[in-house]
Design an enzyme around this catalytic site. Structure first.
Site, PDB file in Angstrom:
ATOM      1  N   SER A 266       0.928  -1.348  -0.186  1.00  0.00           N
ATOM      2  CA  SER A 266      -0.037   0.163  -0.091  1.00  0.00           C
ATOM      3  C   SER A 266       0.950   1.320  -0.005  1.00  0.00           C
ATOM      4  CB  SER A 266      -1.065   0.005   1.222  1.00  0.00           C
ATOM      5  OG  SER A 266      -1.872   1.105   0.921  1.00  0.00           O
TER       6      SER A 266
ATOM      7  N   ASP B 149      -2.981   5.982  -4.019  1.00  0.00           N
ATOM      8  CA  ASP B 149      -1.844   5.257  -3.571  1.00  0.00           C
ATOM      9  C   ASP B 149      -1.352   4.276  -4.148  1.00  0.00           C
ATOM     10  OD1 ASP B 149      -3.677   3.316  -3.056  1.00  0.00           O
ATOM     11  OD2 ASP B 149      -3.327   2.834  -1.052  1.00  0.00           O
TER      12      ASP B 149
ATOM     13  N   ASP C 150      -0.988   1.143  -4.666  1.00  0.00           N
ATOM     14  CA  ASP C 150      -1.736  -0.361  -5.285  1.00  0.00           C
ATOM     15  C   ASP C 150      -3.123   0.237  -5.811  1.00  0.00           C
ATOM     16  OD1 ASP C 150      -2.510   0.322  -2.616  1.00  0.00           O
ATOM     17  OD2 ASP C 150      -3.240  -1.896  -2.354  1.00  0.00           O
TER      18      ASP C 150
ATOM     19  N   ASP D  28      -5.983   1.472  -4.153  1.00  0.00           N
ATOM     20  CA  ASP D  28      -7.398   1.065  -3.430  1.00  0.00           C
ATOM     21  C   ASP D  28      -7.635   2.145  -2.721  1.00  0.00           C
ATOM     22  OD1 ASP D  28      -5.307   0.971  -1.312  1.00  0.00           O
ATOM     23  OD2 ASP D  28      -5.744  -1.015  -0.760  1.00  0.00           O
TER      24      ASP D  28
END
Length: 572
Positions: free
Chosen positions: A147, A299, A301, A303
């Site tokens: 993340s 961010d 990734d 999500d």
């Protein structure tokens, strides 16, 4: 040196491990005993967002052996749980250093265990992995990501058949299998015939699902009027969000070029975290240059998203996750009830540390707001556990949102599209995203939240965090900022204590190391150790009624003062 730690380290000098690993262990033994302690003093654990850790050698590090052991244990569990079936898994990875190589290791171990693997050919957003699990009828999914953690981190998130992350009882059962294995039990001998690479077909299916859930045809003629500034913060969202916005009909999308290229070192930011204003600075500058209506940053990734919108004076202001969530949820609910006859089974979802305004909002629409622990796996579990109820949307304070249930995790792709649609509708009506938030404050009361995190790294830091939580339980506060504490919810013991009567009632949420204080003036203070970072987090929520738009600045000042007083009393 601790004898137990030395024994664990010496086990990594066996023929099971490659020469580079053995040399790294020997070097730590001879030159850096402190680093050896940090690398071996415990095994990496699954937290709220899967397993995250610093990359390197050791049981407390992300490497081919710790991930290989996870994958071997998961393979064994899958084969036992789905005996006789052709087991399928999907694997994705983000922009982080070594993610591609580690994803291949994971794919190799699954294939070595005769499990069919669908591996994305290049980096992809985490929500697309959640979607792919269901789309490809897989038994589970893996994404390699840490993340928004610093560049030295990576991680391993596991998804189940419904597209949601692991929850009880699968999580503890799988961890038990993993912990029972020795490293020499890991089968790294890939069977390439079991690995299929996936890309464009799944991309387009995901894009179409995102458009179906996050865009609205009546806005087709108005999207040309909206200008968007977007940054992927060197992450995976660049692979999909520009295409989603383009296919939705947005033509005026400007990407921060310096942050367009995926890069696990995140060279232009201190932290690729859209919660932090500094991370969006370049996007804000671009927005001023292009006179954008909205700024969006995701961010690594993809999500979570941070957004900025223009206030009544035309100034760009950053919104927090609670504010964004409330506006998005109200937008979805108002549309849903305008176009459908309620069936009485609708619900929204949030978490116990997010704004209580979500519950107030649900009540105004006469529907349920289900609350869970921190992490979207719990919102996904709500959907799974209540198949006869209709989930409309939900979010959490940490800048995550989920639109509908086609993805079972926070989804910055569809949430980005939804945010742009809200701006488009508002602008077509002479309003704004910001004005919608202000109107909600007048209607439901002004709710204001603050998050303070104390970073405590390493072995000593973990002990400090543990002691803080012990003190809060054993020596509870009686007052905070002059407000009397009237209730304490302890999610570790699953008990809610009414201070005035001493009455204790059970909490029907899985146990977790979270403590929440409630005061007689409606303030709420929650404390919890992070499940993914070396931090303890304090969440403060306060609120006051607001009679009209003109009174909002004065109410905001009063709430800011109240938050500052609470922080002072807590020593934050």
């Amino acid at each position: 040196m601790n004898a137990e730690i030395r024994e664990k380290a010496e086990a990594w000098l066996s023929p099971t491990f490659d020469n580079a690993t053995k040399e790294a262990v020997k070097k730590m033994m001879n030159e850096n005993p402190e680093e050896l302690n940090e690398s071996f003093y415990k095994n990496l654990e699954f937290g709220t967002g899967g397993m995250r850790g610093i990359m390197g050698v050791g049981t407390n590090r992300i490497n081919k052996y710790t991930l290989g052991k996870n994958t071997q244990g998961l393979s064994d569990y899958l084969k036992k749980s789905f005996a006789g079936e052709t087991i399928k898994v999907a694997i994705a990875y983000d922009c982080r250093n070594n993610s591609k190589e580690l994803a291949q290791v994971v794919a190799d171990v699954f294939s070595a265990n005769d499990i069919k693997v669908f591996l994305f050919s290049d980096l992809r957003p985490t929500p697309e992995l959640s979607f792919a699990v269901k789309h490809l009828d897989c038994h589970c999914g893996i994404v390699l990501t840490a993340s928004h953690n610093p560049p030295e981190y990576n991680g391993y998130k596991v998804y189940w058949q419904d597209g949601g992350q692991l929850v009880p009882p699968q999580d503890s059962e799988i961890v038990s299998v993993i912990e029972s294995l020795d490293y020499d039990a890991v089968n790294f001998s890939a069977k390439k015939e079991h690995i299929t690479y996936i890309d464009k077909d799944v991309d387009q299916a995901f894009i179409e699902a995102s458009l179906a859930n996050g865009s609205f045809s009546e806005l087709d003629s108005h999207r040309d009027d909206v200008t968007i500034a977007f940054t992927p913060l060197h992450g995976t969202s660049v692979t999909i969000i520009p295409d989603v916005l383009k296919q939705a009909g947005y033509k005026n999308v400007h990407v921060v070029e310096e942050q367009r290229k995926p890069d696990g070192n995140f060279p232009t930011v201190k932290s690729p975290n859209p919660e932090e204003p500094e991370a969006l600075k370049m996007a804000l500058d671009l927005a001023e240059e292009k006179n954008a209506d909205i700024v969006i940053g995701t961010d690594p990734d993809c999500d979570r998203l941070g957004i900025a919108v223009r206030d009544d004076s035309g100034k760009l202001v950053l919104l927090n996750g609670n504010q964004t969530m409330v506006v998005m949820t109200d937008f979805l609910l108002s549309r849903y009830f305008d176009q459908n006859t309620p069936k009485g089974n609708e619900f929204i979802g949030s978490t116990i540390v997010s704004t209580p305004m979500m519950e107030v909002l649900a009540k105004s629409y006469d529907l349920e707001c289900k609350l869970g622990l921190t992490g979207f796996k719990w919102i996904a579990k709500m959907i799974k556990d209540h198949p006869k109820q209709h989930f409309i949307g939900g979010g959490e304070e940490s800048f995550g949102y989920m639109v509908g249930d086609f993805v079972r995790d926070k989804d910055a792709v569809t949430a980005t599209l939804l945010a742009c649609e809200i701006v488009t509708q508002a602008k077509s009506e002479g309003s704004s995203f910001y004005k919608k938030l202000q109107d909600l404050y007048v209607k439901h009361g002004y709710y204001k939240e603050d998050l303070t995190s104390l970073v405590k790294k390493g072995i000593s830091g973990a002990e400090e965090i543990k002691q803080i939580m012990i003190d809060l339980r054993e020596n509870p506060l009686n007052t905070v900022n002059g407000e009397r504490v009237v209730q304490i919810d302890d999610y570790a013991s699953s008990k809610s204590l009414k201070i005035s009567t001493g009455e204790s009632t059970p909490i029907d949420i899985p146990k977790s190391n979270v403590l929440i204080y409630h005061t007689d003036q409606g303030s709420r203070i929650a404390a919890r150790p992070s499940g993914t970072e070396p931090k303890i987090k304090f969440y403060i929520s306060v609120h006051e009624p607001a009679k009209d738009l003109e009174s909002l600045p004065q109410v905001a000042q009063k709430l800011d003062k109240k938050i500052a007083g609470i922080q002072k009393d807590l020593g934050l």
